[in-house]
Design a protein around this motif. Structure first.
Motif: not given
Length: 317
Positions: A118-135
């Motif tokens: 697996v290689i995650m590039v740049h913003w793909a290191t942010d976990a998928p979520s329903p809104k930006f800045g959410g957890l």
């Protein structure tokens, strides 16, 4: 005639065997964004496929690109390495609108079963979520399982409990020369990019700790918060490129650089990335690094006529 037929069948058998030995690389990308000079996810996927297909590794790897998570799940299930280049949050290539864990659970089960690289590039290191800045807690934990860390941006990065983004410093990086991904690289190099800091990881302080599974490849002294930019006494070593030896035995790489399209024309960054492809596939990395020429700016711009180079770009050669 029988002897001729036998020879032909034998030759076909060898040919089929050679094809079967090729490793499959799947590049999943999100839509390109950011005014054509950054987050060029589609262009990056095309560029990487073109560079590998025109190299000596064309005989070893079959590379396929796919916009967002494929409806044909066998593409993921048959991959030896999955590279994901996309925006994060609700624009993540692994985000499913109706069920945020639909794709992530499938991806998780496949890579753990098959020990997929697996290689995650740049913003793909942010976990998928329903809104930006959410957890999304479940997806955040899965991201940690995949790359050893997760980008968690909250309150626009102003909270001390948040990851944050620094635009666009020229950083001098120390290269971990003890790792094979660094073969052919200098001990230090400079690069201008957009960097993410304060990743959340497993560990005592849960902030980018080195351990027996997380290894820094590119690192530098950097602020822990945006408020510390002017006070270098508060800076600490933080990675922008690292490896992760997963619990399932698979190999992963996470990187927060490559915001800019022109970053791919930096020879030290590009060699690190191509070496990473070999390493995650459990291939030997040559002493001088992967034998793939660094893309020129002309090559980058040829991928898409709308692509652009950041006008204030520094240290990308």
């Amino acid at each position: 005639m029988k002897k001729l037929s036998t020879c032909i069948l034998f030759s076909i058998g060898l040919f089929s065997s050679a094809l079967a030995e090729k490793k499959n690389i799947l590049i999943i990308y999100g839509k390109s964004t950011h005014q054509n000079y950054a987050h060029n996810n589609e262009e990056v996927a095309t560029l990487l496929k073109t560079k590998f297909d025109n190299s000596e590794y064309a005989e070893k790897f079959v590379i396929e690109t796919c916009l967002n998570y494929p409806s044909d799940l066998s593409k993921v299930e048959n991959a030896d390495l999955v590279i994901i280049s996309s925006d994060g949050g609700p624009k993540h290539a692994l985000f499913h609108k109706k069920d945020p864990t639909n794709f992530t659970k499938h991806f998780d089960s496949v890579i753990k079963k098959n020990k997929t690289g697996v290689i995650m590039v740049h913003w793909a290191t942010d976990a998928p979520s329903p809104k930006f800045g959410g957890l999304h807690k479940e997806n955040a934990q899965l991201m940690q399982d995949w790359i050893g860390a997760v980008y968690y941006w909250v309150n626009k990065g102003k909270s001390p409990e948040s990851s944050w983004t620094w635009k666009f410093p020229v950083m001098e990086f120390t290269v971990n020369k003890e790792h094979p991904i660094s073969n052919g690289l200098p001990e230090t190099f400079k690069l201008q990019d957009e960097y993410y800091y304060n990743f959340f990881t497993e560990g005592a302080d849960s902030r980018n700790p080195k351990n027996d599974k997380v290894t820094y490849i590119h690192s530098s002294k950097a602020p822990s918060t945006r408020d510390d930019i002017e006070d270098e006494t508060k800076w600490r070593e933080q990675p922008t490129y690292w490896t992760y030896d997963r619990e399932d035995g698979g190999r992963s790489v996470g990187l927060t650089s490559a915001h800019f399209y022109h970053t791919w024309a930096n020879p030290h960054f590009f060699k690190t990335f191509t070496n990473s492809v070999l390493w995650t596939l459990n291939e030997e990395v040559p002493e001088n690094g992967a034998a793939i020429p660094t893309p020129t700016l002309k090559e980058l711009l040829a991928v898409n006529k709308k692509a652009a180079i950041y006008m204030k770009a520094e240290h990308f050669k």
